[in-house]
Design a protein around this motif. Structure first.
Motif, PDB file in Angstrom:
ATOM      1  N   HIS A 136       7.738 -35.386 -48.609  1.00 47.15           N
ATOM      2  CA  HIS A 136       8.317 -35.463 -49.800  1.00 47.15           C
ATOM      3  C   HIS A 136       8.204 -36.917 -50.374  1.00 47.15           C
ATOM      4  O   HIS A 136       7.864 -37.142 -51.464  1.00 47.15           O
TER       5      HIS A 136
ATOM      6  N   TRP B  79      -1.253 -40.447 -47.760  1.00 49.19           N
ATOM      7  CA  TRP B  79      -1.572 -41.096 -48.675  1.00 49.19           C
ATOM      8  C   TRP B  79      -3.107 -41.047 -48.767  1.00 49.19           C
ATOM      9  O   TRP B  79      -3.950 -41.060 -49.747  1.00 49.19           O
TER      10      TRP B  79
ATOM     11  N   LEU C 215      -2.043 -33.938 -48.572  1.00 51.10           N
ATOM     12  CA  LEU C 215      -1.112 -33.974 -49.415  1.00 51.10           C
ATOM     13  C   LEU C 215      -1.618 -33.512 -50.977  1.00 51.10           C
ATOM     14  O   LEU C 215      -2.896 -33.368 -50.954  1.00 51.10           O
ATOM     15  N   THR C 216      -0.886 -33.172 -51.717  1.00 50.13           N
ATOM     16  CA  THR C 216      -1.183 -32.259 -53.063  1.00 50.13           C
ATOM     17  C   THR C 216      -1.464 -33.402 -54.098  1.00 50.13           C
ATOM     18  O   THR C 216      -1.437 -32.938 -55.356  1.00 50.13           O
ATOM     19  N   VAL C 217      -1.524 -34.573 -53.700  1.00 51.51           N
ATOM     20  CA  VAL C 217      -1.812 -35.750 -54.646  1.00 51.51           C
ATOM     21  C   VAL C 217      -3.055 -36.596 -54.170  1.00 51.51           C
ATOM     22  O   VAL C 217      -3.212 -36.825 -53.135  1.00 51.51           O
TER      23      VAL C 217
ATOM     24  N   LEU D  62       1.657 -32.848 -58.288  1.00 51.68           N
ATOM     25  CA  LEU D  62       2.465 -33.921 -58.122  1.00 51.68           C
ATOM     26  C   LEU D  62       3.908 -34.001 -58.034  1.00 51.68           C
ATOM     27  O   LEU D  62       4.328 -32.713 -58.471  1.00 51.68           O
ATOM     28  N   ASP D  63       4.755 -34.828 -57.692  1.00 51.75           N
ATOM     29  CA  ASP D  63       6.229 -34.988 -57.584  1.00 51.75           C
ATOM     30  C   ASP D  63       6.784 -34.966 -58.983  1.00 51.75           C
ATOM     31  O   ASP D  63       6.520 -35.386 -59.741  1.00 51.75           O
TER      32      ASP D  63
ATOM     33  N   ARG E 173       4.613 -37.791 -51.264  1.00 51.56           N
ATOM     34  CA  ARG E 173       4.229 -37.214 -52.497  1.00 51.56           C
ATOM     35  C   ARG E 173       5.206 -37.896 -53.767  1.00 51.56           C
ATOM     36  O   ARG E 173       4.416 -38.254 -54.652  1.00 51.56           O
ATOM     37  N   SER E 174       6.254 -38.197 -53.571  1.00 46.50           N
ATOM     38  CA  SER E 174       7.061 -39.135 -54.646  1.00 46.50           C
ATOM     39  C   SER E 174       6.454 -40.443 -54.894  1.00 46.50           C
ATOM     40  O   SER E 174       6.055 -40.793 -56.067  1.00 46.50           O
TER      41      SER E 174
ATOM     42  N   THR F  37       2.907 -39.918 -56.486  1.00 43.15           N
ATOM     43  CA  THR F  37       3.115 -39.750 -57.940  1.00 43.15           C
ATOM     44  C   THR F  37       3.601 -40.836 -58.770  1.00 43.15           C
ATOM     45  O   THR F  37       2.860 -41.195 -59.700  1.00 43.15           O
TER      46      THR F  37
END
Lengths: 458, 458
Positions: free
Chosen positions: B116, B174, B213-215, A85-86, B119-120, B123
């Protein structure tokens, strides 16, 4: 180094996910699964504050592991750290739940511009009342580069050159408002004193930044810097900039030598070696009895990490795709010669497993659990014994504690180990200050702009 | 447009500072000064949630105003918005203090990379349980460009082209985890299903982004998008992408026309015009009696903004340095011709002050307070009357409420205006959902990756 070294520094190594640096952690029977809820991070932060930890700091990575098989599939399938997560939103929530615990985040000097990094940490430092810390990484990973449209990452030295300029710009942005610049006099209508808010007009090899920052000077002046360089250039970089140096030493003997060499470099930079903490990463496995601790260690070592996940992470660390190998392939001299960075790992694992033939499975499994740092297993008193031995013998100034699982690994340390460390006088009984710099006994730096004015007056 | 338009949407326009869009706000006698403490933002968020607002969203700007006199000095001196904190840490703290209020942040498509931003907001959406919103700005300011080492900002059309590609990449990041991708089966060791986690392999004119994405996919699927384009291209961009369109209409007559035109563009994009909210910015000045409200309006209009601060902000808006002019210089036709974007403002101010000779002081002062939107002044019932008239006549779907000061302006609305709006049936009595999309009655979009699979199966 005869003067009093003070007490141990304790740092919790966090991930913004339910997968710790140990990728089996999410499967641990008592692991909390709700890592997408802010209360997960608030709960962990409160536990660490109960244990008067100096700091929790979050690792980061701007891509999934994807060297193994050329795709993130196995990392996704087995939970080999596909989620990150960010961090600023996570830390804003953690700041709201705590009042003393330091709050650190990893930010790359390659994939963020310095203005954003300066602003994020200045903001976090204000919102938390002086508890922010920045873990500087220079990023080396191809997968990260591909998420930012950068085909090739910079070479090793160029990355450090860029990082030096980056930190210099960030610290001067933090300094750009002098401490007493903010006036807020409603009567006269003076909000701040423009004589004390400075442009940088920085024009460098990598960055052009005008400034000033849009945030008044952080409560700590400059949030402490964490750095994990192990290479020659990395150690020199850490000696110059870092307040907390995060190491990976497989044994106390190696740590003793590393500690001495790193402190020497700090002294050569003209800095006080006592003011810079050298902190090896360590796992703790703590039980109410030694037998419980040993049983927990067995779960940790053998039962939770899928071997393919370990191999995917080994691929990531070595930048070599192991998907063409079978798990039971023997690690040959030829392989060791052809994969950069694997030799030290093989040597470390051989110390544990003896002279027998080493397979990729064994190598990957040890890499997944050993993490090139010590593992302290036992009752609270037994773990405290080992930590105390490392600390007193000057193998370290404290530890970066990795978790076998969240939040239980930290709860065990706080409830069983910390009281033992306090009893021995090597760890604080309570916080005596409120900012992270105060916990670390670090001076608050003066703004470079204020300094130059003093120079003019003198 | 005969179907039920539902109720009013109320959005609070926030700044991460104690200076609202009205730069005298910090001098307001009851303004809270502790804008560097996270509790300041938590307090305001709680008030807005008590008033069942849809959303608080934060403005941003990545530099101080510095056109006037070629330096930020006057902006710093008089508080003409020299402070902007980083928003994700602020919003993490606000999320922790609330359970229903939407939480929006302004992020530039020029000075952040899409990875970024995706991800922001993903999150923030998870941490808040589905309450994030992104205000998309394309950034036009030279001062911002100089903080990021970009000498020239992109031209108008190129900025929008880049923004289109940027949003496309963000929405697909997303989407990159399908909704049911996360498995977390401890028994089998399957963390997530790699068949449902997708790389983008995006290679475009402006961005190359590999993904995923890592989310995991955000609770809202895609956090709603806010946009404030007023130009032709801006309106078309908003029609295509925005869920909430933030406007600046000086009168109800102009708003009626703008509203109609914008909804027409939304329909031409093949979207449901009812699902896109058009929300003019408005000031409210509310008093227990009309006399109190009028007295508060006087404070607001005349006593708190230093004329040089107003002129500095006028310089910023028009990209013209007015520091060579005296405050009592008359606004000549020659000046109007030479300063881009000032004509509409002059026309707007003339509507208020009549045909008299207009000085720069009057122009700047009106710009500082009028903000090209309506001002609703009076008791709770009187303000509700005016808001209801705008809403019922289809001049808007609700409002973005600007604050004369924090937190009092919002407290006054929540305690005196909101009950009146509820009584009239034009605003909710309580939240009926928990996510921002639910507050807005918006469908949750399916992941493009899931959609294409359905296509294959069908």
């Amino acid at each position: 180094m005869t003067r009093d070294r003070g007490q141990m520094t304790l740092v919790a190594f966090m991930q913004a996910s339910n997968v710790s640096v140990y990728s089996g952690s999410w499967r641990y029977p008592s692991a909390a699964p709700d890592f997408l809820d802010l209360r997960y991070y608030q709960r962990i932060a409160r536990v660490l504050e109960e244990g008067t930890f100096d700091l929790m700091f979050f690792d980061d990575r701007l891509a999934m592991p994807s060297i193994y098989g050329g795709s993130p599939d196995e990392a996704v399938r087995y939970g080999a750290r596909p989620v990150k997560l960010d961090l600023m939103a996570v830390l804003g929530a953690a700041a709201a739940a705590t009042s003393h615990l330091g709050l650190g985040a990893t930010y790359s000097t390659t994939y963020y511009p310095p203005f954003h990094v300066a602003r994020s940490f200045a903001t976090l430092d204000h919102l938390s009342g002086g508890r922010a810390a920045w873990n500087v990484v220079t990023s080396v990973n191809d997968a990260e580069a591909r998420n930012f449209g950068v085909d090739q990452h910079l070479g090793h030295d160029a990355r450090y050159d860029r990082a030096e300029e980056f930190i210099d710009v960030v610290t001067r942005l933090w300094d750009s408002w002098e401490d007493d610049a903010l006036v807020m006099d409603r009567e006269s209508g003076i909000f701040a004193d423009p004589e004390k808010v400075h442009e940088l007009a920085h024009a460098g090899a990598y960055f052009d930044v005008q400034g000033p920052l849009t945030v008044p000077r952080p409560p700590q002046g400059r949030p402490p810097i964490i750095q994990a360089g192990q290479s020659g250039r990395g150690m020199a970089f850490a000696a110059r900039w870092a307040d907390l140096i995060f190491t990976a030493d497989p044994s106390r003997e190696i740590a003793l030598e590393h500690y001495r060499a790193q402190k020497q470099l700090v002294a050569e930079e003209g800095r006080d070696p006592q003011a810079v903490r050298v902190l090896p990463m360590a796992y703790t496995v703590v039980g109410e009895t030694e037998a419980i601790a040993r049983e927990k260690e067995e779960i940790f070592l053998d039962r939770l990490v899928h071997p393919t996940a370990s191999l995917a992470l080994l691929s990531e660390v070595t930048n070599h795709d192991f998907s063409g190998h079978a798990l039971d392939d023997v690690v040959t001299d030829e392989l060791i010669d052809s994969v950069s960075g694997i030799r030290g790992l093989v040597q470390g694992v051989r110390r544990h497993v003896g002279a027998q033939q080493l397979t990729l499975r064994t190598l990957a499994n040890h890499r997944a659990t050993l993490l090139q740092g010590p593992r302290f297993v036992g009752t609270g008193a037994q773990v405290a014994d080992q930590m105390e031995e490392w600390f007193r013998s000057e193998a370290c100034d404290g530890f970066v504690l990795a978790a076998t699982h969240f939040p239980g690994a930290f709860e065990d340390v706080v409830r069983m180990v910390v009281p033992e460390l306090r009893r021995r006088g090597v760890f604080r009984d309570e916080y005596t200050g409120t900012t992270l710099r105060e916990h670390l006994g670090l001076d608050r730096p003066t703004s470079v702009f204020a300094r130059s004015e003093v120079g003019v007056d003198a």
